[in-house]
Write an enzyme that holds these catalytic residues in place. Structure first.
Site, PDB file in Angstrom:
ATOM      1  N   MET A  65       0.831  -1.148   0.139  1.00 29.60           N
ATOM      2  CA  MET A  65       0.125  -0.006  -0.175  1.00 29.60           C
ATOM      3  C   MET A  65       0.859   1.155   0.066  1.00 29.60           C
ATOM      4  O   MET A  65       1.967   1.290   0.441  1.00 29.60           O
ATOM      5  CB  MET A  65      -0.928   0.193   1.246  1.00 29.60           C
ATOM      6  CG  MET A  65      -0.128   0.059   2.605  1.00 29.60           C
ATOM      7  SD  MET A  65      -0.712   0.777   3.875  1.00 29.60           S
ATOM      8  CE  MET A  65      -0.851   2.670   3.343  1.00 29.60           C
ATOM      9  N   CYS A  66       0.136   2.339  -0.502  1.00 25.63           N
ATOM     10  CA  CYS A  66       0.920   3.743  -0.413  1.00 25.63           C
ATOM     11  C   CYS A  66      -0.625   4.802  -0.116  1.00 25.63           C
ATOM     12  O   CYS A  66      -1.433   4.433   0.501  1.00 25.63           O
ATOM     13  CB  CYS A  66       1.711   3.988  -1.606  1.00 25.63           C
ATOM     14  SG  CYS A  66       0.559   3.876  -2.885  1.00 25.63           S
ATOM     15  N   LEU A  67      -0.334   5.910  -0.543  1.00 33.55           N
ATOM     16  CA  LEU A  67      -1.288   6.948  -0.265  1.00 33.55           C
ATOM     17  C   LEU A  67      -2.372   6.868  -1.227  1.00 33.55           C
ATOM     18  O   LEU A  67      -3.569   6.743  -0.652  1.00 33.55           O
ATOM     19  CB  LEU A  67      -0.465   8.360  -0.766  1.00 33.55           C
ATOM     20  CG  LEU A  67      -1.615   9.483  -0.606  1.00 33.55           C
ATOM     21  CD1 LEU A  67      -2.014   9.571   0.940  1.00 33.55           C
ATOM     22  CD2 LEU A  67      -1.081  10.718  -1.001  1.00 33.55           C
ATOM     23  N   ILE A  96      -4.098   4.232   1.393  1.00 28.12           N
ATOM     24  CA  ILE A  96      -4.571   4.901   2.709  1.00 28.12           C
ATOM     25  C   ILE A  96      -5.741   5.790   2.640  1.00 28.12           C
ATOM     26  O   ILE A  96      -6.602   5.862   3.525  1.00 28.12           O
ATOM     27  CB  ILE A  96      -3.351   5.277   3.811  1.00 28.12           C
ATOM     28  CG1 ILE A  96      -3.838   5.401   5.239  1.00 28.12           C
ATOM     29  CG2 ILE A  96      -2.796   6.671   3.236  1.00 28.12           C
ATOM     30  CD1 ILE A  96      -2.700   5.604   6.221  1.00 28.12           C
TER      31      ILE A  96
END
Length: 110
Positions: A65-67, A96
Site C-alpha cells: 500500500m501507499c497513499l 490509505i
C-alpha cells in the site's frame, strides 16, 4: 504486467483474520503522520533493499500500500505476482486514502 488488486474492505478482512500482512511503501514521514495499524514500512525510495530486508511469512497474502495506490503498484510490478515464498501479492486499491474514506481505522500522529 498485470498486478492483482484488493479493495480496502477485503484487505481489512484479510488483515483482521491474520491471513495477510501489510507493507507500506510510503516514506517515513508519511508513515509517521498516518498509518494503518500493523503495517510494515518499506519505503519505495529504499527499494529493492527495503523489500529484501522484509521477513515475509510464507503462509500469508502480501498487501502492498501507499497513499493512493501508485507507488505500491510500482512495487508490485517490480516484485512480480508472488513474494519470495510464492505468497500472492496484492496492491491496495486507493491506498490509505480509500482506507480512511471507507471509515477504517488509521493511526494518526499526535
Amino acid at each position: 504486467m498485470t498486478v492483482a488488486a484488493v479493495t480496502v474492505e477485503e484487505a481489512a478482512v484479510w488483515l483482521q483474520s491474520g491471513e495477510a500482512i501489510l507493507i507500506d511503501v510510503r516514506e517515513p514521514d508519511e508513515f509517521a503522520a498516518a498509518r494503518i495499524d500493523g503495517a510494515i514500512l518499506a519505503p519505495l525510495s529504499q527499494m529493492p533493499a527495503a523489500w529484501e530486508a522484509l521477513d515475509l511469512p510464507a503462509d500469508r497474502k502480501i498487501i502492498v500500500m501507499c497513499l493512493k495506490g501508485g507507488r505500491s503498484h510500482q512495487v508490485c510490478a517490480f516484485v512480480g505476482p508472488t513474494g519470495p515464498e510464492g505468497q500472492p501479492l496484492f496492491n491496495l486499491t486507493g491506498g490509505i486514502q480509500d482506507w480512511h474514506a471507507a471509515g477504517l481505522p488509521v493511526v494518526v500522529a499526535e
